[in-house]
Every structure is written in C-alpha cells, then in structure tokens.
Enzyme design. Structure first.
Site, PDB file in Angstrom:
ATOM      1  N   GLU A 118       0.919  -1.154   0.015  1.00 11.18           N
ATOM      2  CA  GLU A 118      -0.033   0.026  -0.111  1.00 11.18           C
ATOM      3  C   GLU A 118       0.869   1.331  -0.096  1.00 11.18           C
ATOM      4  OE1 GLU A 118      -3.052   1.378   2.939  1.00 11.18           O
ATOM      5  OE2 GLU A 118      -3.371  -0.682   2.961  1.00 11.18           O
TER       6      GLU A 118
ATOM      7  N   ASP B 296      -5.858  10.401   9.337  1.00 15.06           N
ATOM      8  CA  ASP B 296      -4.517   9.812   9.835  1.00 15.06           C
ATOM      9  C   ASP B 296      -4.130  10.322  10.909  1.00 15.06           C
ATOM     10  OD1 ASP B 296      -3.498   7.576   7.707  1.00 15.06           O
ATOM     11  OD2 ASP B 296      -3.968   9.554   6.444  1.00 15.06           O
TER      12      ASP B 296
ATOM     13  N   TYR C 248     -10.983  -3.578   3.199  1.00 11.48           N
ATOM     14  CA  TYR C 248     -10.337  -2.985   4.268  1.00 11.48           C
ATOM     15  C   TYR C 248     -10.982  -2.575   5.600  1.00 11.48           C
ATOM     16  CZ  TYR C 248      -6.185  -0.194   6.338  1.00 11.48           C
ATOM     17  OH  TYR C 248      -5.139   0.139   6.719  1.00 11.48           O
TER      18      TYR C 248
END
Lengths: 278, 403
Positions: free
Chosen positions: A55, A66, A181
């Site tokens: 990734e 994030d 995911y």
C-alpha cells in the site's frame, strides 16, 4: 493491463494466499518518505522482506483520517519535493523489477481531483497501479472516482469501519473489488490497538455480506498483533509502525540513517513471520 | 452556468450546490453525518425546537441586533446610505453564537454528551464554550498554535468558560489544521460527541445547517430595513473567511434580484504576493474538510497556507454555497488587503465610535470603495459581524504601538 486470464494481480495474490492457507501482509509506506530516492529503496525491499501487497500512500497536506505518524510522513515527503506525478513514476519504475506484487495507492481525493480524474486513471493504469483506497470518498460520492476507476479495471477498495452498520453494509460492499479493508478501531491510524475477538466478530459480520478477502488495519503495530489478527482475517495491514521507523531514522537536520531501507526490511520480515505463524 | 429557478432552495438531497458541497468524509464518519442530517431535518420542522432557539436568541444572545444608520461614514464616503447590522452587539461579541446556539440545541436533542469545535480567531471557540457552559456540556476546542499566540484574550476566555483548549501543532498550526484535528477527535469519539462546526463548510448538512442558523441575520435585516426605509436594500456587504456571516446575511435575499451582494475576502499582503486568504479570487475548486469548494492549493493539489492579519479570515477554503453563488454570478466576491482593513478599522473607531473586529473591517474597506459609486438614495447594509476588543493587541502591533 493488470487483468489477465487468471484475474487481476491482486486476485491472483489472494488466491495464492488461500492456497497456502495463510494470511497476507499488507505494508503501508508513504511515497517519497523521507525523500524520493530513499523511499524508492524502501519500496524495493518490501516484497522480498515478506510483504504480499504494497500500500503506497500518496502524500497529502491535510490527511484528516491519519494520525500524527502518517501526517508527518506526508510532510517529510512533500518537503522533499514529492508529488502525485512522482508517486506514479515510482510505481512505473517499480514495475520494471517486480511484476507480481500488487500495489494499492492510498490517499485523499484532492490531489487526484486537481490532477484530473481521467488523466490520473490513464497514468495509474499505465504505471501498473492495481487498486485505490481513497479515504474521503464514501459510497455517497462513488460517481467521482469509484465508477471511472472500476471501468478501467482498477480495484476500488473500500474501508468498512465499526460504525458501518448492517443497514449500510450492503451499499459499502457494492462497487468494490480486490479486498475489503476493515478499519479495526474507531479513530485515526496508529493510535488505538485492535482487539482480536472484536475483529474476529467483525470479520464474520463482513463475510456474511461479501466473498471478498478481508484485510484488517489501523491498530496493528507488532509481529505479535499481526499474528493474532492474521489468525482471524485474510490479511493484516501495518502502516504507522513502519512509518515510525522511518521517522526515527531522520534527525532534526533532515539527515537520514544510512541503512534505513535495511531497517524497514528487518521489521517487515518480523511482521511477515508473525503473519506466517498465524 | 444555467441560471437556477431559485437561488435559495439549495442544496439538493445529496448536499450539493451545483458541483460544490457534498459529503467527502471517511466511512467512519458517514453514518454519523447521516444521523446529524436526519436529526436536523426533524428539528427544523419541529416548532418546539424553533421556540427554544428563538427564546435563547432573544434572552441570552440579545437578538434582534440593531440595524444602525451609520451617518458619519455615509457622509464621509458619499453615495449610498450605509447601515450596519450590529451583530457585534451579540453576547460574546460576534455572529458566531447564532450558530453555536442552534447546534448545541441539536446536540442535546440527539443525546450527545460532549462537544468539540475548531476555532481560528477564537470567536467560534468562545461562542461554543459559552453555550457549553450554558447547557453544562464538556467542551474541547481545537486551535492552531499560531492562532493561540495571536489571540491570547480569546484563549483565556474559553478557559474561563470551562473549555479545554487543545493547541494544534500539525501542518501550518492554523484553522485548517484545527479542523483536521477536530475531525480526528470526532472519528475517535463518534458515539457521544457532537462536532459544532463554526462556518458554512464541512460535509453536508453543515453548510446548509450553519447557514440556516445564521440566516436570522438576514431575516432581521429584511424586517428592519422595511421598517426604516420601507424597501429592500440595494447592496449587501459582508466579509468572508469560511463565509457564515455573509451566508446568513445573503440567504434571505437571494431571490430578490434587485439586491446586489458582495463577499469580501482577505487579500492579506496582496493577491499578487501569494500571501492571502482569498479562496475565490486566488484559488481553484478542490476537495477538503468534507466538501468541494474553492481552495488555496498548489500545482500538486496540496493545500497552501492562508495569510491574513485577521485570524478569522485565515482559512484556505470557503463555504461551498459561496463557490456556487460565485460561479452562478449571483454574488460578487472581492478582496481587501491587510492595510486597507487596518485603515478602515481606525476610521470606524473614530467616525462611528465603534471598534470593529478586523474581519468586518475588511467589509468596511470595501464599503468605502462601493458606496461612492452608488446614489444617495441607494441603501447599503454591511454586516458588522464582530467587535474588535479581541484585536486591539494585533492592531497595536501592526501600527507599531507598544502597549
């Protein structure tokens, strides 16, 4: 093209993992971190060290989903001149040496939107990108990039989260391919820890809605955690823990430890053996 | 762009104003955004919710704020009769509390136990901390470290009101980074937390919801100008950071063709220097903080720093409805430099005895240019959206005065 008679590079990789009866290791690094050349060296060692899927983060100035580690990685890369064009260049260069390891680009929509969706997809297909994870494009915005990407044969990988309820899951599981995911924690990358039993139940729930492999990420830092989560999922994703090694190898003046790529590879080997024991 | 039938009916079901707006957020937040949308739709149609809002607007905020004929400045500039909408007289000193009141009532209705907010100049942080104190809810305000340094009085105010002020050091340590960190907090605490966004930006339904709460400004102006002059104004002027005070003033007039509208962005040191905060004048469409809108960005689509003497205008984006009004031509967007705003700030103090915030000083600097081009029969309403007590240190500093 990344689709062949045996399916895409990503489909082949997950079929291979199934036949070996083990979970896969997905490693995340930010393209261009800490600088473009060192980052390329790191990239080139990941597969040999045991990464099954790569990734690659596309640096963005404002990565809202994030944590501090990955935001800092973006800032290092951008400060050293990384751009979306250079990220695609690195994928192209990498494909010259490794035809088999799937590469998923992960990031935020604005740099792609600014580049132009069609131009970006042309370039991504030609460079050898296998899939996209775009954090700030939920199902509601599928017309933006999901539909055009899938039309080109690029996998559109969705994030499913603990807040994705059963009512919403069918929509989240539509127009998606490659793998799902699962975000194992409520929060941003690299903060809380994933709990094995909670993850196991979540994977069971997701599997009742999809035949796609389930990769689990956002809270896995150690080879032990990778082994535990690997025992209940099809793949584990490790990002912030790898990025932290890079962060620690750059001093305040921007000098980079000589053997950084080797150190990252060493850690990925440990993660890979953790996953292989699962 | 095709002229829409109505300028005031947006957004559509998916939260779009033309191509702008939308819901560009991580999946973790999406169910929550949808819940906020449902709850807001219900609340909006509930007379009891409206009654509560009106009660606190009147007795706690002090609404309606006056519409004041600024005779000295009208005379000084020549041309249009200038009215100030005195939203600086609200409790907490700015328009921001109109919105925080509405959102905290919604948060209570949804059973949320904790409030978070971002702030730039600190006005929205103070307005949020205030309503949290009023309704006894814990409050966490994210504020860029750079802004904390230049807005010390507001930081102390928030603390006095019982809020926790979290300094944000990431990125450029200003408003956009504070918003990133507030979104991160929200992702991690979706169950019990409500995020009170301070401007007409963010994912749908925020741009429409914040606009609706701020529209009390324009609705009052409509009534007050009818009472004072017996007709609608010819021009509306408001400053724009994210654009909530402007949207609140403009929205009730969008379908009145005779009313011209001017949004005033911060040109900082000058658009040509690159050191500015004028997203429409100097930016391009992009996607940030949950919506598509005009943004300051570089060739690679990275968000760039905004610059303005006014912390409240120092944001690299603008509400999506403004982007749409800009492209459709319904409203005009102009820009004013730091220096022009500083001059207008001082002029307002001396001429009208009102110390304005630096944000509406930008609006006033444009009024100085616009009013003389209008006739003495024309009516111009400017939103004086905040008072300048918070800015006296920054202004003294800019004027080279040591306090």
């Amino acid at each position: 093209m990344n689709f062949s008679d045996q399916g895409s590079r990503l489909d082949r990789r997950f079929a291979e993992l199934r036949s070996k009866g083990r979970a896969g290791l997905v490693t995340f690094v930010t393209a261009g971190d800490p600088d473009p050349e060192t980052a390329f060296d790191i990239l080139c060692q990941l597969a040999d060290a045991g990464a099954d899927v790569i990734e690659l983060g596309m640096p963005f100035s404002d990565p809202m989903a994030d944590g501090p580690a990955i935001q800092a990685a973006s800032q290092r890369a951008l400060a050293n001149g990384m751009t979306l064009v250079k990220t695609l260049d690195q994928v192209r260069r990498y494909r010259g040496r490794d035809e088999d390891t799937p590469i998923i680009l992960m990031g935020y929509y604005n740099p792609i939107y600014h580049f132009g969706v069609e131009a970006f997809l042309d370039s991504a297909v030609e460079a050898g990108v296998d899939g996209l994870i775009i954090v700030d494009l939920p199902v509601e915005e599928d017309a933006e990039l999901c539909h055009p990407a899938m039309a080109r044969g690029i996998h559109w990988i969705r994030l499913a989260t603990p807040t994705t309820d059963d009512e919403r899951l069918p929509a989240v599981m539509s127009n998606t391919s490659g793998f799902v995911y699962y975000v194992s924690i409520m929060g941003i990358t690299g903060t809380r820890s994933a709990d094995k039993e909670v993850v196991r139940q979540a994977v069971v729930r997701l599997k009742s809605h999809t035949d796609l492999p389930i990769a689990v990420g956002f809270g896995i830092r150690t080879p032990q955690q990778a082994r535990e989560i690997g025992s209940v999922a099809d793949a584990v994703v490790v990002g912030s823990a790898i990025v932290n090694i890079i962060a620690k190898s750059v001093d305040d003046n921007g000098n980079i430890n000589d053997n950084l790529a080797g150190k990252v590879a060493e850690f990925v080997k440990e993660l890979a053996s953790g996953v292989r024991e699962s | 762009m095709q002229r829409p039938e109505s300028y005031s009916s947006g957004p559509d079901e998916t939260g779009h104003f033309g191509i702008f707006g939308g819901r560009f957020v991580a999946e973790t937040l999406m169910p929550l955004i949808l819940a906020v949308e449902r709850a807001y739709k219900e609340a909006r149609n509930d007379p009891e919710f409206q009654r509560q809002f009106d009660y606190y607007a009147k007795h706690y905020i002090g609404r309606p704020s006056p519409l004041y004929h600024a005779q000295s400045l009208s005379k000084e500039f020549g041309g249009a009769r200038i009215y100030f909408k005195r939203d600086e007289l609200n409790h907490t000193g700015a328009h921001k509390i109109n919105n925080t009141l509405g959102q905290i009532l919604l948060a209570r209705r949804m059973g949320k136990k904790r409030i978070i907010a971002e702030t730039g100049a600190g006005q929205h942080g103070v307005a949020t901390a205030t309503v949290c104190a009023l309704f006894d809810l814990p409050c966490v305000v994210y504020m860029g470290a750079t802004d904390i340094a230049r807005q010390a009085p507001n930081v102390f105010r928030m603390k006095l009101l019982g809020a926790e002020v979290v300094p944000v050091h990431s990125g450029t340590a200003t408003l956009k980074d504070a918003m990133n960190d507030a979104l991160r907090d929200w992702v991690a605490n979706v169950e019990d937390t409500f995020y009170i966004i301070g401007t007409v930006a963010g994912p749908h339904p925020y741009p429409a919801m914040v606009r609706d709460f701020q529209s009390i400004i324009g609705r009052e102006v409509r009534e007050q100008i009818m009472e004072a002059e017996g007709r609608l104004p010819d021009a509306l002027v408001a400053c724009i950071g994210g654009g909530s005070n402007a949207m609140g003033l403009f929205h009730p007039f969008l379908d009145d063709e005779s009313v011209a509208m001017y949004g005033v962005e911060a040109a900082g040191e000058g658009i040509e220097t690159g050191r500015h905060a004028a997203s429409l004048t100097g930016g391009e469409p992009g996607v940030l903080h949950g919506n598509r809108t005009y943004l300051l960005q570089d060739d690679d689509g990275q968000i760039t720093d905004a610059h303005s003497i006014s912390a409240g205008l120092d944001y690299p984006g603008i509400g999506p409805e403004h982007s749409w009004l800009h492209e459709s031509g319904r409203a005009k967007y102009v820009s004013i430099t730091d220096k022009e705003a500083l001059d207008a700030f001082q002029l307002c103090c001396r001429s009208e005895g009102i110390i304005p915030a630096l944000e509406p000083a930008h609006a006033l600097a444009f009024v100085e240019k616009l009013a003389p081009t209008m006739s003495t029969d024309d009516l111009l309403v400017m939103n004086l959206c905040g008072r300048g007590d918070k800015d006296v240190f920054a202004v003294a500093d800019a004027l080279g005065v040591k306090l």
